[in-house]
Write a protein that holds these residues in place. Sequence first.
Motif, PDB file in Angstrom:
ATOM      1  N   TRP A 128       1.052  -1.380  -0.141  1.00  0.00           N
ATOM      2  CA  TRP A 128       0.628  -0.089  -0.054  1.00  0.00           C
ATOM      3  C   TRP A 128       1.050   0.960  -0.001  1.00  0.00           C
ATOM      4  N   ALA A 129       1.897   1.212   1.048  1.00  0.00           N
ATOM      5  CA  ALA A 129       3.156   2.298   1.038  1.00  0.00           C
ATOM      6  C   ALA A 129       3.680   2.986  -0.614  1.00  0.00           C
ATOM      7  N   ALA A 130       3.941   1.660  -1.844  1.00  0.00           N
ATOM      8  CA  ALA A 130       4.937   1.965  -2.526  1.00  0.00           C
ATOM      9  C   ALA A 130       3.287   2.628  -3.078  1.00  0.00           C
ATOM     10  N   VAL A 131       2.179   1.956  -3.371  1.00  0.00           N
ATOM     11  CA  VAL A 131       1.035   2.329  -4.816  1.00  0.00           C
ATOM     12  C   VAL A 131       0.659   3.236  -3.862  1.00  0.00           C
ATOM     13  N   GLY A 132       0.545   4.320  -2.938  1.00  0.00           N
ATOM     14  CA  GLY A 132       0.707   5.657  -2.508  1.00  0.00           C
ATOM     15  C   GLY A 132       1.190   6.801  -2.671  1.00  0.00           C
ATOM     16  N   ILE A 133       2.866   5.974  -2.796  1.00  0.00           N
ATOM     17  CA  ILE A 133       3.844   6.436  -3.512  1.00  0.00           C
ATOM     18  C   ILE A 133       3.524   7.152  -4.501  1.00  0.00           C
ATOM     19  N   GLY A 134       4.007   6.276  -5.800  1.00  0.00           N
ATOM     20  CA  GLY A 134       3.216   6.004  -7.040  1.00  0.00           C
ATOM     21  C   GLY A 134       1.761   6.693  -7.053  1.00  0.00           C
ATOM     22  N   GLY A 135       1.006   7.101  -6.730  1.00  0.00           N
ATOM     23  CA  GLY A 135       0.291   8.011  -6.865  1.00  0.00           C
ATOM     24  C   GLY A 135       0.521   9.185  -6.574  1.00  0.00           C
ATOM     25  N   LEU A 136       1.493   9.608  -5.819  1.00  0.00           N
ATOM     26  CA  LEU A 136       1.810  11.267  -5.960  1.00  0.00           C
ATOM     27  C   LEU A 136       2.895  11.431  -6.492  1.00  0.00           C
ATOM     28  N   ALA A 137       3.925  10.275  -7.141  1.00  0.00           N
ATOM     29  CA  ALA A 137       4.247  10.360  -8.197  1.00  0.00           C
ATOM     30  C   ALA A 137       3.776  11.165  -9.468  1.00  0.00           C
ATOM     31  N   VAL A 138       2.830  10.313  -9.603  1.00  0.00           N
ATOM     32  CA  VAL A 138       1.811  10.433 -10.307  1.00  0.00           C
ATOM     33  C   VAL A 138       1.125  12.471 -10.619  1.00  0.00           C
ATOM     34  N   ALA A 139       0.819  12.753  -9.295  1.00  0.00           N
ATOM     35  CA  ALA A 139       0.095  13.352  -9.305  1.00  0.00           C
ATOM     36  C   ALA A 139       1.297  14.856  -9.296  1.00  0.00           C
ATOM     37  N   ILE A 140       2.251  14.633  -9.592  1.00  0.00           N
ATOM     38  CA  ILE A 140       3.786  15.687  -9.155  1.00  0.00           C
ATOM     39  C   ILE A 140       3.828  15.637 -10.852  1.00  0.00           C
ATOM     40  N   GLY A 272      12.086  10.200  -9.032  1.00  0.00           N
ATOM     41  CA  GLY A 272      12.496   9.569  -8.132  1.00  0.00           C
ATOM     42  C   GLY A 272      10.818   9.122  -7.201  1.00  0.00           C
ATOM     43  N   LEU A 273      10.387   9.334  -7.019  1.00  0.00           N
ATOM     44  CA  LEU A 273       9.719   8.908  -6.312  1.00  0.00           C
ATOM     45  C   LEU A 273       9.047   7.354  -6.279  1.00  0.00           C
ATOM     46  N   VAL A 274       8.456   7.510  -8.448  1.00  0.00           N
ATOM     47  CA  VAL A 274       8.103   6.465  -8.791  1.00  0.00           C
ATOM     48  C   VAL A 274       9.461   5.381  -8.829  1.00  0.00           C
ATOM     49  N   TRP A 275      11.068   6.018  -8.550  1.00  0.00           N
ATOM     50  CA  TRP A 275      11.822   4.611  -7.933  1.00  0.00           C
ATOM     51  C   TRP A 275      12.322   4.543  -6.476  1.00  0.00           C
ATOM     52  N   LEU A 276      11.654   5.228  -5.382  1.00  0.00           N
ATOM     53  CA  LEU A 276      11.025   5.171  -4.303  1.00  0.00           C
ATOM     54  C   LEU A 276       9.951   4.081  -3.932  1.00  0.00           C
ATOM     55  N   ALA A 277       9.276   4.112  -5.155  1.00  0.00           N
ATOM     56  CA  ALA A 277       8.059   3.038  -5.005  1.00  0.00           C
ATOM     57  C   ALA A 277       8.110   1.905  -5.234  1.00  0.00           C
ATOM     58  N   LEU A 278       9.607   1.970  -6.267  1.00  0.00           N
ATOM     59  CA  LEU A 278       9.519   0.599  -6.797  1.00  0.00           C
ATOM     60  C   LEU A 278      10.737  -0.063  -5.639  1.00  0.00           C
TER      61      LEU A 278
END
Length: 303
Positions: A128-140, A272-278
């Motif tokens: 869930w944390a990874a998905v949330g970070i990925g969503g934030l990345a898409v917003a940015i 960077g956020l996408v990579w963190l999520a991955l």
Amino acid sequence: MSDERRGYVYGLTAYAMWGFFPIYFKFLRPSPPLEILAHRVVWSVVFVALLLTVMRNWRFLGRLVRTPRLLGGVTLAAVLIGVNWGTYIYGVNSSRVVETALGYFITPLLVVLLGVTVMGERLRPLQWAAVGIGGLAVAILTIDYGRLPYIALTLAASFGCYGLIKKRMSLPPAEGLFVESAVLMLPALAFLTWLNLSGEAKFGHVSATHTVLMLIAGVLTAIPLLLFAAATNRVPLVGLGILQYVAPILQLAVGVLIYHEPMPPARLAGFGLVWLALIVFTADGIRSVRNAARIRAAQAMTA
């Protein structure tokens, strides 16, 4: 060389080919994306048909015809992979290679969401944390682009849904690719006929090199898919999960280093956020596999 190492070689080769595909598709200009897609479909059918003839493996067609549900699934898969291929070609030839790379980076996260919404799977907290970070990345990235990164989202959604459908079917790679391409072949041939009649076709009218590159589109479509299939039979799931990042990393490098596409600070932060999520997603997957292996080992010792 062990069977597993051979599998890694197959997997790396497949993902490396996919990673450098932007260079290949750039060479196919000035053909528009739909013409490139149509030729890719037609020559894929020709190449895989020859391959199946050599393998003497046409019996699967009987099972397909006798199973309407399987035929419907293959048809839907064909439409999704057609959308994926067409979007990818459009993205590359409209100088958005970086955005196509983003699409394949976020695909694993979208597949997780599909698992929850379609398959009813339950996510672990780190997932869930990874998905949330990925969503934030898409917003940015949406703020940075001034629009939704629709190419990336279309690539991720189409390939994620394609993978979900393929998981429910049991056609081997060569047979599956043949049927999917064959479903798209009639509209592809109709479009190419219209292009030729209207005088808009570029195939055969640009250069000999361009014509040859269009002809081998089917081969270059099939080879990495067959290599990937060979890798999946030899490489552990965790290894495959890590290998899948090779292609978008190479695509990103091609976009930035070869075609000099912009990477402003906000976009870099989004990536960077996408990579963190991955990283979070992959680390959780590795930990889960190791825990499962320890449990199996403990159960075997007490049995």
